[in-house]
Motif scaffolding. Structure first.
Motif, PDB file in Angstrom:
ATOM      1  N   PHE A 155      31.839  41.134  94.855  1.00 61.54           N
ATOM      2  CA  PHE A 155      31.653  39.774  95.353  1.00 61.54           C
ATOM      3  C   PHE A 155      30.968  38.893  94.311  1.00 61.54           C
ATOM      4  O   PHE A 155      31.171  37.681  94.290  1.00 61.54           O
ATOM      5  N   MET A 156      30.174  39.494  93.474  1.00 62.35           N
ATOM      6  CA  MET A 156      29.579  38.719  92.390  1.00 62.35           C
ATOM      7  C   MET A 156      30.655  38.211  91.434  1.00 62.35           C
ATOM      8  O   MET A 156      30.659  37.035  91.035  1.00 62.35           O
ATOM      9  N   TRP A 157      31.592  39.094  91.098  1.00 65.13           N
ATOM     10  CA  TRP A 157      32.651  38.667  90.186  1.00 65.13           C
ATOM     11  C   TRP A 157      33.618  37.710  90.878  1.00 65.13           C
ATOM     12  O   TRP A 157      34.123  36.771  90.243  1.00 65.13           O
ATOM     13  N   LEU A 158      33.892  37.910  92.157  1.00 60.61           N
ATOM     14  CA  LEU A 158      34.710  36.947  92.893  1.00 60.61           C
ATOM     15  C   LEU A 158      34.065  35.572  92.871  1.00 60.61           C
ATOM     16  O   LEU A 158      34.740  34.553  92.662  1.00 60.61           O
ATOM     17  N   HIS A 159      32.775  35.523  93.100  1.00 59.53           N
ATOM     18  CA  HIS A 159      32.049  34.246  93.079  1.00 59.53           C
ATOM     19  C   HIS A 159      32.200  33.565  91.723  1.00 59.53           C
ATOM     20  O   HIS A 159      32.457  32.348  91.651  1.00 59.53           O
ATOM     21  N   ASN A 160      32.054  34.325  90.651  1.00 55.59           N
ATOM     22  CA  ASN A 160      32.112  33.732  89.319  1.00 55.59           C
ATOM     23  C   ASN A 160      33.519  33.297  88.939  1.00 55.59           C
ATOM     24  O   ASN A 160      33.702  32.219  88.340  1.00 55.59           O
ATOM     25  N   THR A 161      34.525  34.099  89.265  1.00 55.55           N
ATOM     26  CA  THR A 161      35.887  33.740  88.881  1.00 55.55           C
ATOM     27  C   THR A 161      36.429  32.581  89.726  1.00 55.55           C
ATOM     28  O   THR A 161      37.182  31.744  89.221  1.00 55.55           O
ATOM     29  N   VAL A 162      36.058  32.541  90.992  1.00 58.37           N
ATOM     30  CA  VAL A 162      36.546  31.459  91.843  1.00 58.37           C
ATOM     31  C   VAL A 162      35.892  30.135  91.468  1.00 58.37           C
ATOM     32  O   VAL A 162      36.547  29.089  91.408  1.00 58.37           O
ATOM     33  N   ARG A 163      34.589  30.156  91.190  1.00 57.62           N
ATOM     34  CA  ARG A 163      33.853  28.928  90.882  1.00 57.62           C
ATOM     35  C   ARG A 163      33.730  28.658  89.396  1.00 57.62           C
ATOM     36  O   ARG A 163      33.107  27.673  89.001  1.00 57.62           O
ATOM     37  N   ASN A 164      34.290  29.574  88.556  1.00 56.24           N
ATOM     38  CA  ASN A 164      34.252  29.404  87.105  1.00 56.24           C
ATOM     39  C   ASN A 164      32.824  29.222  86.612  1.00 56.24           C
ATOM     40  O   ASN A 164      32.478  28.217  85.973  1.00 56.24           O
ATOM     41  N   CYS A 165      31.985  30.196  86.930  1.00 55.68           N
ATOM     42  CA  CYS A 165      30.588  30.156  86.505  1.00 55.68           C
ATOM     43  C   CYS A 165      30.190  31.553  86.038  1.00 55.68           C
ATOM     44  O   CYS A 165      31.002  32.491  86.066  1.00 55.68           O
ATOM     45  N   ALA A 166      28.962  31.679  85.577  1.00 58.66           N
ATOM     46  CA  ALA A 166      28.449  32.966  85.098  1.00 58.66           C
ATOM     47  C   ALA A 166      27.067  33.185  85.709  1.00 58.66           C
ATOM     48  O   ALA A 166      26.047  33.077  85.032  1.00 58.66           O
ATOM     49  N   GLU A 167      27.044  33.491  86.992  1.00 56.97           N
ATOM     50  CA  GLU A 167      25.796  33.681  87.715  1.00 56.97           C
ATOM     51  C   GLU A 167      25.640  35.140  88.118  1.00 56.97           C
ATOM     52  O   GLU A 167      26.614  35.829  88.386  1.00 56.97           O
ATOM     53  N   ILE A 168      24.402  35.583  88.169  1.00 54.08           N
ATOM     54  CA  ILE A 168      24.096  36.949  88.558  1.00 54.08           C
ATOM     55  C   ILE A 168      23.209  36.981  89.804  1.00 54.08           C
ATOM     56  O   ILE A 168      23.553  37.592  90.818  1.00 54.08           O
ATOM     57  N   LYS A 169      22.074  36.313  89.748  1.00 58.91           N
ATOM     58  CA  LYS A 169      21.100  36.417  90.837  1.00 58.91           C
ATOM     59  C   LYS A 169      21.597  35.771  92.122  1.00 58.91           C
ATOM     60  O   LYS A 169      21.451  36.346  93.206  1.00 58.91           O
ATOM     61  N   ALA A 170      22.171  34.572  92.016  1.00 64.20           N
ATOM     62  CA  ALA A 170      22.573  33.846  93.233  1.00 64.20           C
ATOM     63  C   ALA A 170      23.642  34.601  94.025  1.00 64.20           C
ATOM     64  O   ALA A 170      23.458  34.834  95.230  1.00 64.20           O
ATOM     65  N   PRO A 171      24.760  35.011  93.433  1.00 61.61           N
ATOM     66  CA  PRO A 171      25.749  35.756  94.232  1.00 61.61           C
ATOM     67  C   PRO A 171      25.257  37.135  94.654  1.00 61.61           C
ATOM     68  O   PRO A 171      25.683  37.654  95.689  1.00 61.61           O
ATOM     69  N   TRP A 172      24.350  37.737  93.880  1.00 59.76           N
ATOM     70  CA  TRP A 172      23.804  39.037  94.275  1.00 59.76           C
ATOM     71  C   TRP A 172      23.060  38.922  95.605  1.00 59.76           C
ATOM     72  O   TRP A 172      23.164  39.794  96.464  1.00 59.76           O
TER      73      TRP A 172
END
Length: 358
Positions: free
Chosen positions: A134-151
């Protein structure tokens, strides 16, 4: 939930354009490292660990001779091991192979500890996969590079996916073992009968071949279903913000309503990654295997092959969005800002003001 016919070529083209856009326009090294780390953790959950040991095939006695036996003593020893009644199977095995019971017990205990340790590592990696999916889904869908927030945001969905996938994997392993035992049971009976007769009896190969073919077909179909479920259940859970059971139920509905669309997806996916494999092998050969050096380094190889992984993710999401717009994860495009609209002058009011001044 209605399913629409999917044009696979359009999904492939859209996924390729999106991959090029997010990775190279512009190139962001932080994004590459973050996404590569997510993919690397997810891929580790499917890794296999194992070990091998060297066991003696004969026992050297104090006289210096090795009692390895021969063809004439093989079946009698096997008969004593499998069909004997003097003691337990463990005792007969130690006597037949001249092993010390204490040594065998120690070896089996070490193997059991290693197996339990491997299972514990596999469970931890499976849990990490649920969170990083889900972290990678969040980043690929929103085109970002976040770790803490989607975690933190997708903790419930990630843990739910881990629990459900763990149960499904356990059921798959148990079913595989039961089917394997049913296939090998005739072969084991033949070995016992041959050992009792002290010679190799005729073996019915047709029964083994049919059982092996049925086993391979069943394992292949189950594995294909698990691959599809692992590909599409996380995006469905991400879109609905639901648990694993509901996501799996929705995926099964899609699979029942549009099996032909998923068959086209499987065929196109196989063709594309066959071409990717040929391209990678060709590039390794053209660089005199220099390219193989970074590819063999686990994390570095994942980052180098990031465009392939990202294209794979976007291809899956584009297919799902075209199959049913209800599961379209991509945000709508922002409206293009046009020229600023100026209000027209108040001609009438201006005219009245000029007349009053006159």
């Amino acid at each position: 939930m209605n399913c629409n016919p999917v044009t696979i070529g359009e999904a492939v083209s859209a996924a390729w354009k999106r991959m090029v856009q997010v990775l190279f326009r512009p190139f962001d090294l932080t994004k590459w490292i973050t996404w590569g780390f997510c993919i690397w953790v997810i891929s580790c959950s499917s890794g296999k660990s194992g070990g091998s040991g060297n066991f003696p095939t004969g026992k050297t006695h104090s006289s210096g001779t090795v009692h390895s036996g021969g063809a004439d003593s093989f079946w009698p020893k096997l008969d004593q091991l499998l069909n004997g009644t003097d003691g337990s199977f463990f005792d007969r095995m130690c006597r037949t192979f001249h092993w010390e019971p204490a040594t065998v017990t120690l070896v089996l205990s070490l193997i059991a500890v290693l197996v339990l340790f491997g299972i514990a590592i596999a469970v931890v990696l499976l849990w990490l996969r649920g969170r990083f999916e889900f972290m990678w889904l969040h980043n690929t869908v929103r085109n970002c590079a976040e770790i803490k927030a989607p975690w933190r945001e997708y903790r419930r969905e990630g843990n739910s996916f881990f629990k459900g996938w763990f149960l499904i994997s356990l059921m798959f392993v148990l079913a595989s073992l039961l089917m394997m035992i049913s296939v090998l049971l005739p072969f084991f009976r033949w070995i016992k009968a041959s050992a009792a007769a002290h010679e190799a009896l005729p073996l019915h190969f047709q029964e083994l071949l049919i059982g092996g073919a049925v086993y391979a077909l069943a394992i292949g179909l189950i594995g294909l279903y698990l691959w599809l479920a692992g590909t599409f259940v996380p995006p469905i859970m991400y879109r609905r913000r639901c648990g694993f059971s509901e996501g799996l139920h929705l995926f099964n509905q899609l699979l029942r309503q549009a099996p032909g669309q998923f068959i086209k997806f499987i065929l196109m996916h196989t063709l594309i990654f066959l071409l990717f494999g040929i391209a990678i092998v060709s590039a390794v050969c053209l660089t005199c295997c220099i390219l193989a050096i970074p590819l063999m380094i686990p994390f570095v190889g994942t980052v180098v092959l990031l465009p392939i992984h990202v294209f794979d993710r976007y291809f899956n999401l584009e297919f799902l969005a075209r199959l049913t717009p209800e599961f379209d994860l991509f945000p709508p495009p922002e409206p293009v800002a046009g020229p600023a609209m100026t209000e027209p002058p108040l001609i009438e009011e201006t005219t009245q003001d000029q007349q009053e001044e006159k």
